[in-house]
Design an enzyme around this catalytic site. Sequence first.
Site, PDB file in Angstrom:
ATOM      1  N   GLY A 137      47.874  10.453  14.245  1.00 32.95           N
ATOM      2  CA  GLY A 137      47.204  11.717  13.965  1.00 32.95           C
ATOM      3  C   GLY A 137      47.125  12.618  15.184  1.00 32.95           C
ATOM      4  O   GLY A 137      48.113  12.809  15.912  1.00 32.95           O
ATOM      5  N   CYS A 138      45.944  13.145  15.422  1.00 31.53           N
ATOM      6  CA  CYS A 138      45.751  14.091  16.523  1.00 31.53           C
ATOM      7  C   CYS A 138      45.933  13.447  17.891  1.00 31.53           C
ATOM      8  O   CYS A 138      46.196  14.148  18.873  1.00 31.53           O
ATOM      9  CB  CYS A 138      44.363  14.720  16.422  1.00 31.53           C
ATOM     10  SG  CYS A 138      44.093  15.701  14.925  1.00 31.53           S
ATOM     11  N   ALA A 139      45.796  12.128  17.983  1.00 28.00           N
ATOM     12  CA  ALA A 139      45.971  11.441  19.267  1.00 28.00           C
ATOM     13  C   ALA A 139      47.427  11.341  19.664  1.00 28.00           C
ATOM     14  O   ALA A 139      47.746  11.008  20.815  1.00 28.00           O
ATOM     15  CB  ALA A 139      45.363  10.039  19.201  1.00 28.00           C
ATOM     16  N   ALA A 140      48.344  11.637  18.740  1.00 26.52           N
ATOM     17  CA  ALA A 140      49.761  11.384  18.988  1.00 26.52           C
ATOM     18  C   ALA A 140      50.335  12.275  20.077  1.00 26.52           C
ATOM     19  O   ALA A 140      51.312  11.895  20.732  1.00 26.52           O
ATOM     20  CB  ALA A 140      50.557  11.553  17.696  1.00 26.52           C
TER      21      ALA A 140
END
Length: 350
Positions: A137-140
Amino acid sequence: MAILCKPVVSVPEHVITMEETLNLARTLHADHPRLELGLRLIENTGVAKRHIVQPIEETLRHPGFEARNALYEAEAKARVPAVVREALDGAELGTRDIDLIIYVSCTGFMMPSLTAWLINTMDFPSDTRQIPIAQLGCAAGGAAVNRAHDFCVAYPEANVLIVACEFCSLCYQPTDLGVGNLLSNGLFGDGVAAAVVRGTGGTGISLERNGSYLVPGTEEWIAYAVRATGFHFQLDKRVPGTMEPLAPALRELAGSHGWDASDLDFYIIHAGGPRILDDLSKFLDVPPDAFRFSRATLTEYGNIASAVVLDALRRLFEEGSAASEHRGMLAGFGPGITAEIALGRWTTTG
């Protein structure tokens, strides 16, 4: 040295403002028992506008998961190459100089990954390695930077291309009416970003250390329910409070490098929402202005998922305030709850 060069970011041409978002919520969900709470949460995001790949009338329709995923693929192929070319030009490299492509996206699915299409279409070498990252998700965005760093440590002469492609608007689900879903409908935007990590030479952040941390017992707090209609976003109300357990992980990584996380020259932080940035400012004991790049991304584009950290980094480059040997931190947060953290210094090597 692995040097993270200036990212290039592109957002679609269709725009929806905060006022339009609020009016849509009032119209579509007039009978929602918690509408007023949803409206307040949307207003509190501070997102002035977002960019989306379709006009809002089309975005609100749901032609089915198959049609949406086909649109995801078509839009990715239409929009990614120009961003890649500009990022390569900025890093003074060509496609033949790239050894690895890392492609991150959580808003559509392709197999083979878009990396294979890019290699074939843009004349990357046939032996270019591929790392698609789909489920962070956004951590990628942070994970992509860290995996590029790792690769350049293993292969010091190598160059890595990072591509983030997020069309969050294609995940809109008209039947999901929880307060968290109302909030996400006013928070997420679309965007494409690319950046190069050079094994030698270049101007940008010389990556020195990276790490990852998962908050135990929180794997259900940010999630997708995968159904016949596609990806249904699940957001737990406890997510905004995750900076309290994550801040010590950021401090520990910096401390293991001999740095004080409260005393760095720049911060590139995932803008999941204003509460995330406010709390991290508090728990890291840094002034709110330290996260100005992330706040600007949130205001102008909304939360563009994995592309946020690359856009915030672009803003650091364009501000021109970074000087040689300035120390900084980049951090992305996403499902898990996972933090991907990088430390580096501003470097100009020519």
